[in-house]
Design a protein around this motif. Sequence first.
Motif, PDB file in Angstrom:
ATOM      1  N   GLN A 189     -10.988  41.287 -37.314  1.00 53.81           N
ATOM      2  CA  GLN A 189      -9.821  41.886 -36.668  1.00 53.81           C
ATOM      3  C   GLN A 189      -8.643  42.051 -37.624  1.00 53.81           C
ATOM      4  O   GLN A 189      -7.511  42.218 -37.181  1.00 53.81           O
ATOM      5  CB  GLN A 189      -9.426  41.042 -35.455  1.00 53.81           C
ATOM      6  CG  GLN A 189     -10.556  40.981 -34.424  1.00 53.81           C
ATOM      7  CD  GLN A 189     -10.142  40.300 -33.144  1.00 53.81           C
ATOM      8  OE1 GLN A 189      -9.204  39.526 -33.128  1.00 53.81           O
ATOM      9  NE2 GLN A 189     -10.860  40.589 -32.067  1.00 53.81           N
ATOM     10  N   TYR A 231       0.175  49.221 -38.929  1.00 55.53           N
ATOM     11  CA  TYR A 231       0.197  48.149 -39.919  1.00 55.53           C
ATOM     12  C   TYR A 231      -0.021  48.722 -41.324  1.00 55.53           C
ATOM     13  O   TYR A 231       0.718  48.408 -42.257  1.00 55.53           O
ATOM     14  CB  TYR A 231      -0.893  47.119 -39.592  1.00 55.53           C
ATOM     15  CG  TYR A 231      -1.049  46.059 -40.660  1.00 55.53           C
ATOM     16  CD1 TYR A 231      -0.330  44.869 -40.601  1.00 55.53           C
ATOM     17  CD2 TYR A 231      -1.915  46.252 -41.740  1.00 55.53           C
ATOM     18  CE1 TYR A 231      -0.455  43.900 -41.590  1.00 55.53           C
ATOM     19  CE2 TYR A 231      -2.049  45.293 -42.729  1.00 55.53           C
ATOM     20  CZ  TYR A 231      -1.321  44.116 -42.645  1.00 55.53           C
ATOM     21  OH  TYR A 231      -1.455  43.170 -43.621  1.00 55.53           O
ATOM     22  N   SER A 271      -7.944  48.602 -38.749  1.00 55.21           N
ATOM     23  CA  SER A 271      -7.977  49.194 -37.411  1.00 55.21           C
ATOM     24  C   SER A 271      -6.599  49.458 -36.819  1.00 55.21           C
ATOM     25  O   SER A 271      -6.508  49.876 -35.673  1.00 55.21           O
ATOM     26  CB  SER A 271      -8.774  48.284 -36.475  1.00 55.21           C
ATOM     27  OG  SER A 271      -8.277  46.956 -36.538  1.00 55.21           O
ATOM     28  N   ASP A 272      -5.524  49.199 -37.569  1.00 54.66           N
ATOM     29  CA  ASP A 272      -4.175  49.401 -37.038  1.00 54.66           C
ATOM     30  C   ASP A 272      -3.416  50.309 -38.007  1.00 54.66           C
ATOM     31  O   ASP A 272      -2.929  49.873 -39.053  1.00 54.66           O
ATOM     32  CB  ASP A 272      -3.484  48.041 -36.890  1.00 54.66           C
ATOM     33  CG  ASP A 272      -2.055  48.138 -36.353  1.00 54.66           C
ATOM     34  OD1 ASP A 272      -1.453  49.227 -36.415  1.00 54.66           O
ATOM     35  OD2 ASP A 272      -1.541  47.105 -35.884  1.00 54.66           O
ATOM     36  N   ARG A 279       4.386  46.523 -36.065  1.00 52.69           N
ATOM     37  CA  ARG A 279       4.166  46.266 -34.638  1.00 52.69           C
ATOM     38  C   ARG A 279       5.357  46.808 -33.847  1.00 52.69           C
ATOM     39  O   ARG A 279       6.498  46.368 -34.039  1.00 52.69           O
ATOM     40  CB  ARG A 279       4.030  44.760 -34.399  1.00 52.69           C
ATOM     41  CG  ARG A 279       3.528  44.401 -33.013  1.00 52.69           C
ATOM     42  CD  ARG A 279       3.376  42.888 -32.888  1.00 52.69           C
ATOM     43  NE  ARG A 279       2.504  42.507 -31.801  1.00 52.69           N
ATOM     44  CZ  ARG A 279       2.897  42.385 -30.536  1.00 52.69           C
ATOM     45  NH1 ARG A 279       4.146  42.622 -30.224  1.00 52.69           N
ATOM     46  NH2 ARG A 279       2.033  42.036 -29.608  1.00 52.69           N
ATOM     47  N   PRO A 336      -5.862  43.699 -39.405  1.00 51.37           N
ATOM     48  CA  PRO A 336      -5.275  44.984 -39.007  1.00 51.37           C
ATOM     49  C   PRO A 336      -5.343  46.071 -40.087  1.00 51.37           C
ATOM     50  O   PRO A 336      -5.142  47.247 -39.781  1.00 51.37           O
ATOM     51  CB  PRO A 336      -3.811  44.616 -38.695  1.00 51.37           C
ATOM     52  CG  PRO A 336      -3.561  43.356 -39.452  1.00 51.37           C
ATOM     53  CD  PRO A 336      -4.873  42.616 -39.437  1.00 51.37           C
TER      54      PRO A 336
END
Lengths: 165, 165
Positions: free
Chosen positions: B39, B48, B44-45, A159, B41
Amino acid sequence: MQFGRYLEEFQVGDVYKHWPGKTITQAEDILFCSITMNQHPLHSDDNYAAAATPHGNAMVVGNLVYSIVLGQSVPDVSGRAIANLEIESLKHANPTFHGDTIYSETEVLEVRESRSKPDRGIVKVKTIGYKQDGTIVCEFTRKVLIPKKDAAGEEFPGRPLPQTD
Amino acid sequence: MQFGRYLEEFQVGDVYKHWPGKTITQAEDILFCSITMNQHPLHSDDNYAAAATPHGNAMVVGNLVYSIVLGQSVPDVSGRAIANLEIESLKHANPTFHGDTIYSETEVLEVRESRSKPDRGIVKVKTIGYKQDGTIVCEFTRKVLIPKKDAAGEEFPGRPLPQTD
């Protein structure tokens, strides 16, 4: 906000009532079937549903219901999970129709430390999904691999910080 | 074309090699997670995934892989099913990444007539899903309720005729 739990935070017998619920629209159901290659007419052909089912209406594909219920449980159960080890005994208990709203809750069944790695453990939970009138539509147990608090590393990996100057 | 089987057409030991395969795009994975409220991560991140996983890349959510494998099996296994009774022992055996292509096959484990209704029976199958290099990514057994041929009614319920005049 909480997103997931460490191993030490799971207690056998605890029940998490997940939030929020979700209304399933017809558009989402057909989209889900399309991207998962599921062409069973029960979900996308209204003429078939009227002629061939006792309900007369198209039904939501079971995997969308199951996936929503599992998705709703992520912030309480598996937000910090290292791996989703196994799903046991997934049952689609009752049909779901377009416009139904799904809620869910999870009970902790077992918590134990890993036998091979001291920094993690296995949590077994039972999750149920139900509709606006309380009818249970889906239930399953699953085992997830969860880190201990001390071994977990940073709380929000990757993050970035906002640039405020 | 064939779409599903009647009870009499299932033989223990038969293996169906499903066709076609499917490449999973990043857009589909993120869309799938969005409509199923997942959600985590990991899916979708990208920051991360780079910081927190040994692979360094976002992984496809297990339920999309499972749902594609099940979807691929519908024309061979459950195209005529009355109900999907239970999924047992669903395992995500190996990770799947964006751009991987999924293939699958199903073996018939058990076929038996219903004890309560003479017009149908229960078929138990094991389905595996694997990637372009043969790595198994998903496996599960499921039980489906299947009509017998004589009791099945019309072949294409609700299918209208084209008006040609």
